[in-house]
Design an enzyme around this catalytic site. Structure first.
Site, PDB file in Angstrom:
ATOM      1  N   ASP A 126       8.829  26.098  80.181  1.00 56.38           N
ATOM      2  CA  ASP A 126       7.855  25.061  80.528  1.00 56.38           C
ATOM      3  C   ASP A 126       6.735  25.693  81.362  1.00 56.38           C
ATOM      4  OD1 ASP A 126       6.477  22.887  81.399  1.00 56.38           O
ATOM      5  OD2 ASP A 126       8.124  22.016  82.575  1.00 56.38           O
ATOM      6  N   ASP A 141       5.846  20.095  83.275  1.00 56.53           N
ATOM      7  CA  ASP A 141       6.032  18.666  82.992  1.00 56.53           C
ATOM      8  C   ASP A 141       7.439  18.348  82.460  1.00 56.53           C
ATOM      9  OD1 ASP A 141       5.893  19.784  80.488  1.00 56.53           O
ATOM     10  OD2 ASP A 141       4.309  18.467  79.730  1.00 56.53           O
ATOM     11  N   ASP A 164       6.575  24.625  76.296  1.00 56.94           N
ATOM     12  CA  ASP A 164       5.238  24.665  75.697  1.00 56.94           C
ATOM     13  C   ASP A 164       4.832  26.110  75.394  1.00 56.94           C
ATOM     14  OD1 ASP A 164       4.548  25.731  78.238  1.00 56.94           O
ATOM     15  OD2 ASP A 164       4.220  23.709  79.003  1.00 56.94           O
ATOM     16  N   GLU A 184      16.937  27.068  54.602  1.00 58.98           N
ATOM     17  CA  GLU A 184      18.036  26.389  55.289  1.00 58.98           C
ATOM     18  C   GLU A 184      18.973  25.841  54.213  1.00 58.98           C
ATOM     19  OE1 GLU A 184      17.533  22.521  56.724  1.00 58.98           O
ATOM     20  OE2 GLU A 184      18.883  22.762  58.399  1.00 58.98           O
ATOM     21  N   ASP A 225      12.939  24.032  55.964  1.00 55.04           N
ATOM     22  CA  ASP A 225      13.862  22.984  56.367  1.00 55.04           C
ATOM     23  C   ASP A 225      14.354  22.208  55.136  1.00 55.04           C
ATOM     24  OD1 ASP A 225      14.831  21.334  58.736  1.00 55.04           O
ATOM     25  OD2 ASP A 225      13.851  19.786  57.542  1.00 55.04           O
ATOM     26  N   ASN A 283       3.633  24.327  82.091  1.00 56.76           N
ATOM     27  CA  ASN A 283       2.786  23.455  82.920  1.00 56.76           C
ATOM     28  C   ASN A 283       3.597  22.510  83.808  1.00 56.76           C
ATOM     29  OD1 ASN A 283       3.756  21.680  81.072  1.00 56.76           O
ATOM     30  ND2 ASN A 283       1.766  20.914  80.370  1.00 56.76           N
TER      31      ASN A 283
HETATM   32  C1  NOJ Z   1      17.403  20.323  59.260  1.00 60.92           C
HETATM   33  C2  NOJ Z   1      17.082  20.578  60.690  1.00 60.92           C
HETATM   34  O1  NOJ Z   1      17.739  21.755  61.082  1.00 60.92           O
HETATM   35  C3  NOJ Z   1      17.520  19.383  61.499  1.00 60.92           C
HETATM   36  O2  NOJ Z   1      17.395  19.597  62.874  1.00 60.92           O
HETATM   37  C4  NOJ Z   1      16.721  18.191  61.038  1.00 60.92           C
HETATM   38  O3  NOJ Z   1      17.188  17.045  61.706  1.00 60.92           O
HETATM   39  C5  NOJ Z   1      16.855  17.972  59.528  1.00 60.92           C
HETATM   40  N1  NOJ Z   1      16.673  19.185  58.797  1.00 60.92           N
HETATM   41  C6  NOJ Z   1      15.825  17.007  59.021  1.00 60.92           C
HETATM   42  O4  NOJ Z   1      14.550  17.591  59.099  1.00 60.92           O
END
Ligand code: NOJ
Length: 564
Positions: free
Chosen positions: A22, A26, A30, A270, A200, A24
């Site tokens: 962090d 808060d 960041d 992923e 993802d 700044n």
């Molecule tokens: C996989 C990500 O690793 C997870 O954190 C996320 O909730 C889901 N995809 C949906 O985007």
């Protein structure tokens, strides 16, 4: 191995931006904070960063609900702050890979706001809208985070589809305009100089266009675990919602796009399905070996079977990729601990990750042995996936609030997402004492689980991790060598060789997973081994293969001469 690519020899470090540093004050991580910690990461010895989403977002799924693909979340800074971070990382020879969330946007993205505004809006077909059936949703499909995958929209009288939260509507990838807009976003970051993407939830990008009901008998009210999208057995229940035709062509198209850029930009999926390597060099570069980590505990039999299966399943030119911790599961220390030997087990698992064949991914905080955060109240939980599950458990499945809370606290992904513990001072030095961090800091920062304390202690988890990283960096056999399992019958220790014929190096790795001394002998011909690393600080310089003793949980890594 002939001239490996940078992403084959690199060790990746996953930064969870909200919790890393962090700058700044808060209570939220960041870019100013991340940039300041680059020296720490360089000193640690990692080569590349995977940055979890840093884009504007309502943060209902902690940034995996993106409301603008080509900007920076104001909480994290500005685009200029991002550029500074990227340049400063590059000047330290650290690559930066971003998170690319193709499957869905946030419901607060302008695209979705337009799409839901009327049935004839030009953006209507950017998402997946359908008529209901018999007064309910179009079919029996389930959201991975629980409940129906369809949400009714009062204003336009139709349902929209979401594989995850209702605030994460799925983009319609069969619409060429969606693809063009997303590829523009990809180019935006590549033009800026990022080194690639972690993709993802790629399995859910397409769904069956005819919407057939699931036949698996899985009911939308049933609860999958919050990490279900990493588990093949669950994905199979959602048969028409995952891995639909078209995905391979899409990955090939993205690969061609990325390959237009110089510098070997990388795509990391992923997903565990090795089919997404394509031929080995026309789809994704790396796919996580989730079957290795998705077990309650690692046994030597499981590790051996996993390696045998995984390494033979890869297409010839494909490269493996391993992780033992990330932002969706329990922390490595907690996951693989047994309550009595946690420190030794955490070291053993880290050593495994960094000596197996393949690109390793370390989750931020695992280098200092951070442990799962224990929450006690529903009001502290930030993970919307489990909050949704709490609602379903109590409202739809009549589970008592106390039991539902127990389930939610035991599975929430918040456990591994707490702020990084930098110092032995209030809030672990993450943010000022009078500020509440976005998630509580684990109190064990005060008992040695923090960076500053561990930097001073040569025997700390951090310094152990640094030694392993430096060994891997200087040892071609560990970076690029082949994997050969030894002593396949052992139930207590793992022994394997890593050979790099070209570099003329060969390395023996022995990991005792038991709390008892193991006596063994190895038949490795004329090799005279030199100890490179031993967790028990062995005094001897070379080993005798005839009478080898491994102490409980010992990690022993040795160089072999001459090469067999
Ligand atoms: C996989 C990500 O690793 C997870 O954190 C996320 O909730 C889901 N995809 C949906 O985007």
């Amino acid at each position: 191995m002939s001239s490996p690519k940078w992403w084959q020899t690199a060790v990746f470090y996953q930064i969870y931006p909200r919790s890393f540093a962090d700058g700044n004050g808060d209570g939220i991580g960041d870019f100013a904070g991340m940039t300041r910690k680059l020296d720490y990461l360089q000193d640690l010895g990692i080569d590349a960063i995977w940055l979890s989403p840093h884009f504007p977002s309502p943060f209902l799924d902690c940034g995996y609900d993106i409301s603008d693909y080509t900007a920076v979340a104001p909480e994290y800074g500005t685009l200029e702050d991002f550029k500074t971070f990227l340049e400063d990382a590059h000047s330290r020879h650290i690559k930066v890979v971003l998170d690319l969330v193709l499957n869905h946007s946030s419901d607060q993205h302008d695209w979705f706001k337009a799409s839901r505004s009327s049935r004839d809006n030009p953006k209507r077909e950017w998402y997946v809208w359908r008529e209901g059936r018999n007064g309910g949703p179009p079919n029996n499909w389930a959201s991975i985070f629980g409940g129906s995958a369809w949400t009714y929209d009062e204003q336009t009288g139709q349902y929209y589809y979401h594989a995850f939260l209702k605030e994460q509507p799925d983009l319609n990838w069969r619409n060429p305009e969606v693809k063009a807009a997303m590829w523009d976003a990809v180019r935006f970051w590549l033009d800026m100089g990022v080194d690639g993407f972690r993709l993802d939830a790629l399995a859910t990008i397409y769904e069956h266009p005819d919407l057939p009901d699931q036949t698996s008998g899985y009911a939308a009210e049933e609860i999958l675990d919050a990490n279900a999208f990493h588990k093949d057995e669950y994905l199979k229940l959602l048969e028409f919602q995952v891995r639909q035709p078209g995905l391979h062509e899409l990955m090939q198209e993205l690969r061609s796009l990325v390959d237009e850029y110089s510098g070997d930009r990388v795509l990391i999926g992923e997903d565990e399905d090795v089919a997404f390597y394509g031929t080995g060099n026309n789809e994704l570069h790396l796919l996580f070996n989730f079957p290795l980590v998705n077990v309650p505990k690692l046994t030597v039999q499981h590790i051996r079977a996993n390696q045998a299966q995984r390494l033979t399943a890869l297409p010839p030119e494909a490269w493996p990729c391993n992780t033992l911790g990330h932002h969706d599961i329990s922390r490595l220390w907690t996951h693989f601990g047994d309550g009595s030997n946690d420190a030794a087990l955490a070291k053993l698992h880290l050593a495994l990750l960094l000596t197996l064949k393949g690109t390793p991914f370390i989750f931020n905080g695992d280098e200092i042995g951070m442990t799962d955060l224990e929450l006690s109240k529903l009001s502290e939980v930030k993970d919307s996936a489990v909050l949704n599950q709490y609602y379903l458990l109590t409202e739809k499945l009549s589970i008592t609030p106390a039991k539902a809370l127990e389930t939610v606290l035991a599975t929430t992904r918040d456990r591994c997402r707490s702020p990084l513990q930098w110092e032995n001072s209030a809030n672990g030095g993450f943010c000022p004492a009078d500020v509440s961090p976005w998630l509580p800091v684990n109190k064990n920062y005060a008992t040695g689980v923090n960076v500053a304390t561990q930097q001073e202690d040569p025997d700390s988890h951090l310094n152990f991790c640094k030694r392993l990283l430096s060994l891997r960096k200087t040892n071609e056999a560990l970076r690029t060598g082949d994997y050969q399992a030894l002593h396949n019958d052992s139930k207590t220790y793992l022994a394997f060789l890593r050979h790099d014929k070209q570099a003329g190096q060969s390395c023996l790795v022995m990991l005792n997973f038991s709390d008892e001394t193991q006596r063994l002998s190895l038949d490795l011909g004329a090799n005279s081994p030199n100890i490179l690393m031993s967790s028990t600080n062995r005094k001897e310089e070379s080993l005798s293969f005839e009478t080898l003793e491994l102490a409980p949980f010992e990690i022993l890594i040795a160089q072999l001469y001459p090469l067999r």
